[in-house]
Write a protein that holds these residues in place. Structure first.
Motif, PDB file in Angstrom:
ATOM      1  N   TYR A 129     -49.811  27.944 -26.227  1.00 35.67           N
ATOM      2  CA  TYR A 129     -48.821  28.997 -26.463  1.00 35.67           C
ATOM      3  C   TYR A 129     -47.782  28.545 -27.493  1.00 35.67           C
ATOM      4  O   TYR A 129     -47.508  29.246 -28.478  1.00 35.67           O
ATOM      5  N   VAL A 130     -47.210  27.354 -27.258  1.00 35.50           N
ATOM      6  CA  VAL A 130     -46.129  26.880 -28.122  1.00 35.50           C
ATOM      7  C   VAL A 130     -46.639  26.599 -29.533  1.00 35.50           C
ATOM      8  O   VAL A 130     -46.000  26.961 -30.521  1.00 35.50           O
ATOM      9  N   TYR A 131     -47.809  25.969 -29.645  1.00 35.51           N
ATOM     10  CA  TYR A 131     -48.353  25.674 -30.972  1.00 35.51           C
ATOM     11  C   TYR A 131     -48.603  26.958 -31.757  1.00 35.51           C
ATOM     12  O   TYR A 131     -48.208  27.079 -32.930  1.00 35.51           O
ATOM     13  N   ALA A 132     -49.261  27.941 -31.108  1.00 38.06           N
ATOM     14  CA  ALA A 132     -49.570  29.189 -31.817  1.00 38.06           C
ATOM     15  C   ALA A 132     -48.298  29.907 -32.242  1.00 38.06           C
ATOM     16  O   ALA A 132     -48.202  30.427 -33.360  1.00 38.06           O
ATOM     17  N   ARG A 133     -47.303  29.937 -31.349  1.00 33.15           N
ATOM     18  CA  ARG A 133     -46.060  30.639 -31.683  1.00 33.15           C
ATOM     19  C   ARG A 133     -45.290  29.925 -32.784  1.00 33.15           C
ATOM     20  O   ARG A 133     -44.769  30.563 -33.706  1.00 33.15           O
ATOM     21  N   MET A 134     -45.242  28.602 -32.730  1.00 39.05           N
ATOM     22  CA  MET A 134     -44.498  27.872 -33.753  1.00 39.05           C
ATOM     23  C   MET A 134     -45.193  27.964 -35.112  1.00 39.05           C
ATOM     24  O   MET A 134     -44.523  28.077 -36.144  1.00 39.05           O
ATOM     25  N   ARG A 135     -46.513  27.941 -35.127  1.00 40.57           N
ATOM     26  CA  ARG A 135     -47.219  28.169 -36.385  1.00 40.57           C
ATOM     27  C   ARG A 135     -46.960  29.582 -36.903  1.00 40.57           C
ATOM     28  O   ARG A 135     -46.764  29.791 -38.106  1.00 40.57           O
ATOM     29  N   SER A 136     -46.935  30.541 -35.997  1.00 37.81           N
ATOM     30  CA  SER A 136     -46.645  31.914 -36.402  1.00 37.81           C
ATOM     31  C   SER A 136     -45.231  32.034 -36.957  1.00 37.81           C
ATOM     32  O   SER A 136     -44.993  32.771 -37.915  1.00 37.81           O
ATOM     33  N   ASP A 137     -44.291  31.283 -36.388  1.00 40.66           N
ATOM     34  CA  ASP A 137     -42.903  31.338 -36.841  1.00 40.66           C
ATOM     35  C   ASP A 137     -42.727  30.756 -38.238  1.00 40.66           C
ATOM     36  O   ASP A 137     -41.740  31.059 -38.913  1.00 40.66           O
ATOM     37  N   GLU A 138     -43.650  29.917 -38.689  1.00 37.23           N
ATOM     38  CA  GLU A 138     -43.583  29.393 -40.054  1.00 37.23           C
ATOM     39  C   GLU A 138     -43.730  30.514 -41.079  1.00 37.23           C
ATOM     40  O   GLU A 138     -43.105  30.487 -42.134  1.00 37.23           O
ATOM     41  N   ASP A 139     -44.567  31.491 -40.747  1.00 35.62           N
ATOM     42  CA  ASP A 139     -44.755  32.675 -41.603  1.00 35.62           C
ATOM     43  C   ASP A 139     -45.210  33.804 -40.684  1.00 35.62           C
ATOM     44  O   ASP A 139     -46.387  33.889 -40.323  1.00 35.62           O
ATOM     45  N   THR A 140     -44.278  34.646 -40.292  1.00 36.45           N
ATOM     46  CA  THR A 140     -44.573  35.655 -39.266  1.00 36.45           C
ATOM     47  C   THR A 140     -45.548  36.715 -39.754  1.00 36.45           C
ATOM     48  O   THR A 140     -46.042  37.505 -38.946  1.00 36.45           O
ATOM     49  N   ALA A 141     -45.816  36.749 -41.046  1.00 37.04           N
ATOM     50  CA  ALA A 141     -46.796  37.718 -41.562  1.00 37.04           C
ATOM     51  C   ALA A 141     -48.223  37.168 -41.533  1.00 37.04           C
ATOM     52  O   ALA A 141     -49.168  37.899 -41.822  1.00 37.04           O
ATOM     53  N   GLU A 142     -48.388  35.887 -41.187  1.00 36.00           N
ATOM     54  CA  GLU A 142     -49.708  35.259 -41.178  1.00 36.00           C
ATOM     55  C   GLU A 142     -50.513  35.757 -39.973  1.00 36.00           C
ATOM     56  O   GLU A 142     -50.167  35.502 -38.822  1.00 36.00           O
ATOM     57  N   GLN A 143     -51.606  36.451 -40.252  1.00 36.23           N
ATOM     58  CA  GLN A 143     -52.392  37.097 -39.201  1.00 36.23           C
ATOM     59  C   GLN A 143     -53.119  36.099 -38.295  1.00 36.23           C
ATOM     60  O   GLN A 143     -53.317  36.364 -37.108  1.00 36.23           O
ATOM     61  N   THR A 144     -53.530  34.956 -38.835  1.00 35.92           N
ATOM     62  CA  THR A 144     -54.295  33.985 -38.042  1.00 35.92           C
ATOM     63  C   THR A 144     -53.536  33.583 -36.792  1.00 35.92           C
ATOM     64  O   THR A 144     -54.082  33.576 -35.678  1.00 35.92           O
ATOM     65  N   TYR A 145     -52.253  33.258 -36.968  1.00 38.45           N
ATOM     66  CA  TYR A 145     -51.483  32.761 -35.826  1.00 38.45           C
ATOM     67  C   TYR A 145     -51.003  33.897 -34.934  1.00 38.45           C
ATOM     68  O   TYR A 145     -50.784  33.700 -33.732  1.00 38.45           O
ATOM     69  N   GLN A 146     -50.845  35.079 -35.500  1.00 39.91           N
ATOM     70  CA  GLN A 146     -50.576  36.242 -34.643  1.00 39.91           C
ATOM     71  C   GLN A 146     -51.740  36.443 -33.677  1.00 39.91           C
ATOM     72  O   GLN A 146     -51.544  36.715 -32.492  1.00 39.91           O
ATOM     73  N   ASP A 147     -52.951  36.302 -34.199  1.00 36.62           N
ATOM     74  CA  ASP A 147     -54.143  36.464 -33.360  1.00 36.62           C
ATOM     75  C   ASP A 147     -54.207  35.365 -32.300  1.00 36.62           C
ATOM     76  O   ASP A 147     -54.463  35.649 -31.121  1.00 36.62           O
ATOM     77  N   MET A 148     -53.962  34.115 -32.703  1.00 36.68           N
ATOM     78  CA  MET A 148     -54.004  33.009 -31.739  1.00 36.68           C
ATOM     79  C   MET A 148     -52.947  33.193 -30.657  1.00 36.68           C
ATOM     80  O   MET A 148     -53.212  32.983 -29.469  1.00 36.68           O
ATOM     81  N   PHE A 149     -51.755  33.614 -31.074  1.00 39.81           N
ATOM     82  CA  PHE A 149     -50.684  33.813 -30.102  1.00 39.81           C
ATOM     83  C   PHE A 149     -51.035  34.941 -29.133  1.00 39.81           C
ATOM     84  O   PHE A 149     -50.827  34.828 -27.925  1.00 39.81           O
ATOM     85  N   GLY A 150     -51.593  36.021 -29.660  1.00 44.32           N
ATOM     86  CA  GLY A 150     -51.987  37.128 -28.796  1.00 44.32           C
ATOM     87  C   GLY A 150     -53.048  36.722 -27.787  1.00 44.32           C
ATOM     88  O   GLY A 150     -52.999  37.115 -26.615  1.00 44.32           O
ATOM     89  N   ARG A 151     -53.996  35.886 -28.218  1.00 46.95           N
ATOM     90  CA  ARG A 151     -55.067  35.451 -27.314  1.00 46.95           C
ATOM     91  C   ARG A 151     -54.537  34.554 -26.202  1.00 46.95           C
ATOM     92  O   ARG A 151     -54.904  34.708 -25.032  1.00 46.95           O
ATOM     93  N   VAL A 152     -53.658  33.616 -26.557  1.00 49.25           N
ATOM     94  CA  VAL A 152     -53.159  32.716 -25.506  1.00 49.25           C
ATOM     95  C   VAL A 152     -52.188  33.451 -24.588  1.00 49.25           C
ATOM     96  O   VAL A 152     -52.098  33.159 -23.390  1.00 49.25           O
ATOM     97  N   GLN A 153     -51.488  34.443 -25.129  1.00 45.24           N
ATOM     98  CA  GLN A 153     -50.614  35.226 -24.262  1.00 45.24           C
ATOM     99  C   GLN A 153     -51.452  35.972 -23.223  1.00 45.24           C
ATOM    100  O   GLN A 153     -51.111  36.000 -22.036  1.00 45.24           O
ATOM    101  N   SER A 154     -52.575  36.530 -23.645  1.00 47.42           N
ATOM    102  CA  SER A 154     -53.472  37.199 -22.700  1.00 47.42           C
ATOM    103  C   SER A 154     -54.038  36.206 -21.685  1.00 47.42           C
ATOM    104  O   SER A 154     -54.165  36.521 -20.496  1.00 47.42           O
TER     105      SER A 154
END
Length: 612
Positions: free
Chosen positions: A90-115
């Motif tokens: 969870y933390v890794y995916a979210r922190m990677r997403s926070d580096e560039d919130t428009a990056e779809q790869t980490y949005q997807d990873m964050f969504g999957r781990v949240q589920s």
């Protein structure tokens, strides 16, 4: 090291904004090294697949917990392991997403781990009901076993204390299934505020175009040119005004889900539910508001002093951030900021300083703003790895204090993780702001003590006063807004944009007093506060600030017992209730005394500023 400064800070910031880099162009030495937490995305994927398979094994424990101490222990250890693995994902995916919130790869990873986390919550939802269904004498006998289950004694005490708020197994499972569906409001706000929202540009002091961003907004509000402050203020809120109905709907949905879970768990209110989760009596919240309300004349006095010092005929909301001692506007390089923070925190001892330097030298910190990077600042991490800090550093004095603040969080986590097992390492939100704010209080005293120059003292006192205004007064005002809006929702009122704006406007009038022109644009400020999507978080900034002022004063007086108690506090995690952890430092937050003492210091600082 002396204070080495660059004048004309906003001109410097405007240049930085125009040259804002893409994430791929950032200097690696000024980015965090997330590889220490998770080597790469492939490792994440492998751990995700492994954890997703293991989550399904919860069923093997269902119905067995009362069979033996070993069966209960194995289940609790298994649950800890799943929790830690999901936390890493969870933390890794979210922190990677926070580096560039428009990056779809980490949005997807964050969504999957949240589920996956919601699935784990659903599949593990039988644990607490089964424990509560056990014969108390049998459970007590299990806890005396020598198989290692004694580790969970405090956890069992907390679970038993929630008996009246825990539902049957099937109902707990149903609630767990609902979590995924009720997080939409927070997700919508996060995407809107960090990835999608765009603000207009204004004309800078030299005629150049300056885009307003989350990262540079406060710097623009600190500009000595009032026209620039006003234009930035109007420009930012013109956008929030356009989306007021959308954001009111998101805010309202988030409040409703909090009210729903409180009712489902037999709490009288969402506030009671949130505070109970942190083992904090509601009296603490009420005492904070009462103490601050009683002392609002001190804030009114400060507003008047600010108006007179700035030479204004009338003072507006966009005049609150500009330093009152304009000739001491300055910026700092990141290297200077690190040196200043290291010096200022020296009273905490060599061991603390060693950890601080380790963080600076080994890429714990993501320093500069880049395109798409999450706004603001935070500290985060995972048990078993060092913590991290996200900044958007623009070189202001506020940024220097933000560095000290977030490293306070990180070193608190570092101490807690080292001293506590996983189950007790995560400290409660109520004490989370104490270590960070204590660092700020130590730093400001250090800077004040090392200068004899009257104007510089006034500049620094100005900053300390702003810390009080922004943390103790402002966050308490937020707390009042939050409590009132949740109460309205619970009573069946509709939280429309106009109703929320009127509530927020009235609070600003109460807090800032008769001298302040409360501009209509401030009615939309509630729309941009991300912490409102974590219900009843913000009041803890104010209580934490009050506790930190008391603790830092004791440490600076040379009280060795206070310093020793503070270190025990940092190591405490959640091994004790947060109120008891603070008592290790000699601070009792169940009374109004720490808040009253902090506000007394604020009043004295206002008068000292005037005398100087």
């Amino acid at each position: 090291m002396g204070l080495v400064v660059t004048h004309n800070p906003i001109r410097h910031n405007e240049r930085r904004v125009q040259a804002m880099k893409k994430r791929s162009e950032a200097d690696m030495n000024h980015t965090w090294k997330l590889e220490d937490m998770m080597p790469d995305n492939q490792t994440w994927e492998a751990l995700f697949e492994k954890t997703a398979a293991r989550v399904k094994q919860y069923g093997e424990f269902r119905g067995t917990l009362a069979e033996s101490a070993d069966a209960l222990y194995r289940c609790l250890k298994f649950d800890d392991g799943i929790s830690l693995d999901i936390e890493r994902l969870y933390v890794y995916a979210r922190m990677r997403s926070d580096e560039d919130t428009a990056e779809q790869t980490y949005q997807d990873m964050f969504g999957r781990v949240q589920s996956l986390s919601f699935e784990a919550a659903e599949r593990s939802s039988f644990i607490v009901p089964e424990i509560l269904e056990m014969d108390p004498a049998l459970l007590a006998s299990y806890m005396e076993s020598e198989n290692g289950i004694g580790l969970y004694r405090r956890l069992m005490e907390r679970i038993l204390g929630k008996r009246e708020h825990t539902l049957s197994g099937p109902m707990e499972e149903l609630l767990a299934q609902s979590y995924d569906a009720t997080q939409g409001a927070s997700q919508i706000f996060n995407m809107f505020n960090n990835a999608d929202v765009k603000f207009p540009s204004i004309t800078g002091e030299n005629g150049q175009e300056v885009p307003i961003t989350h990262g540079n907004y406060i710097s623009l509000m600190e500009h000595k040119d009032r026209r620039i402050r006003r234009d930035a203020f109007l420009g930012l809120y013109s956008v929030y005004r356009q989306f007021r109905n959308t954001l009111a709907a998101a805010f309202s949905a988030n409040v409703k889900q909090a009210v729903f879970y409180a009712k489902a768990r037999n709490y009288a209110s969402s506030r009671q539910h949130s505070l109970a989760e942190n083992e904090v009596p509601e009296l603490v919240y009420d005492n904070l508001v009462a103490a601050v309300r009683k002392n609002l004349p001190l804030l009114h006095r400060y507003v008047k002093v600010r108006k007179e010092t700035l030479g204004l005929n009338d003072i507006h909301m966009y005049d609150l951030y500009v330093p009152m001692v304009a000739e001491f506007d300055r910026t700092y390089t990141y290297e200077e900021a690190k040196a200043i923070v290291t010096e200022g925190l020296a009273p905490l001892g060599e061991e603390y300083g060693k950890i601080l330097r380790e963080g600076f030298e080994n890429r714990w910190v993501d320093v500069y703003e880049n395109e798409g990077k999450r706004s603001g600042a935070y500290s985060w991490g995972v048990y078993g790895s060092h913590p991290y800090v996200l900044l958007n550093f623009h070189g202001t004095l506020n940024d220097v204090f933000t560095l000290a603040h977030e490293m306070g969080h990180s070193i608190h986590s570092y101490y807690s993780d080292a001293a506590q097992p996983y189950v007790y390492a995560g400290y409660k939100i109520f004490v989370a702001e104490v270590a960070s704010t204590c660092n700020e209080a130590l730093l400001i005293r250090h800077l004040l003590n090392r200068t004899e120059e009257t104007q510089e003292k006034r500049y620094l006192i100005n900053h300390f006063l702003e810390s009080f205004r922004g943390t103790l007064f402002r966050q308490t005002m937020f707390a009042e807004f939050e409590a009132a809006s949740h109460r309205k929702a619970q009573e069946g009122e509709t939280l429309t944009a106009s109703a929320l704006g009127e509530l927020y406007h009235k609070l600003n009038e109460d807090y800032f007093g008769p001298e302040m022109v409360v501009d209509p644009e401030i009615d939309y400020e509630w729309e941009r506060i991300p912490h409102f999507y974590t219900p009843f978080y913000v009041y803890q900034y104010a209580t934490g600030f009050s506790a930190a002022v008391a603790i830092s004063s004791r440490i600076l007086s040379g009280d060795e017992a206070a310093l020793a108690g503070y270190k025990k506090f940092l190591q405490g995690g959640c091994s004790l209730p947060p109120i008891d952890l603070l008592k290790l430092c000699g601070v009792d937050m169940s009374t109004t005394k720490p808040v009253d003492e902090a506000l007394k210091v604020f009043g004295e600082l206002v008068e000292e500023f005037c005398r100087l």
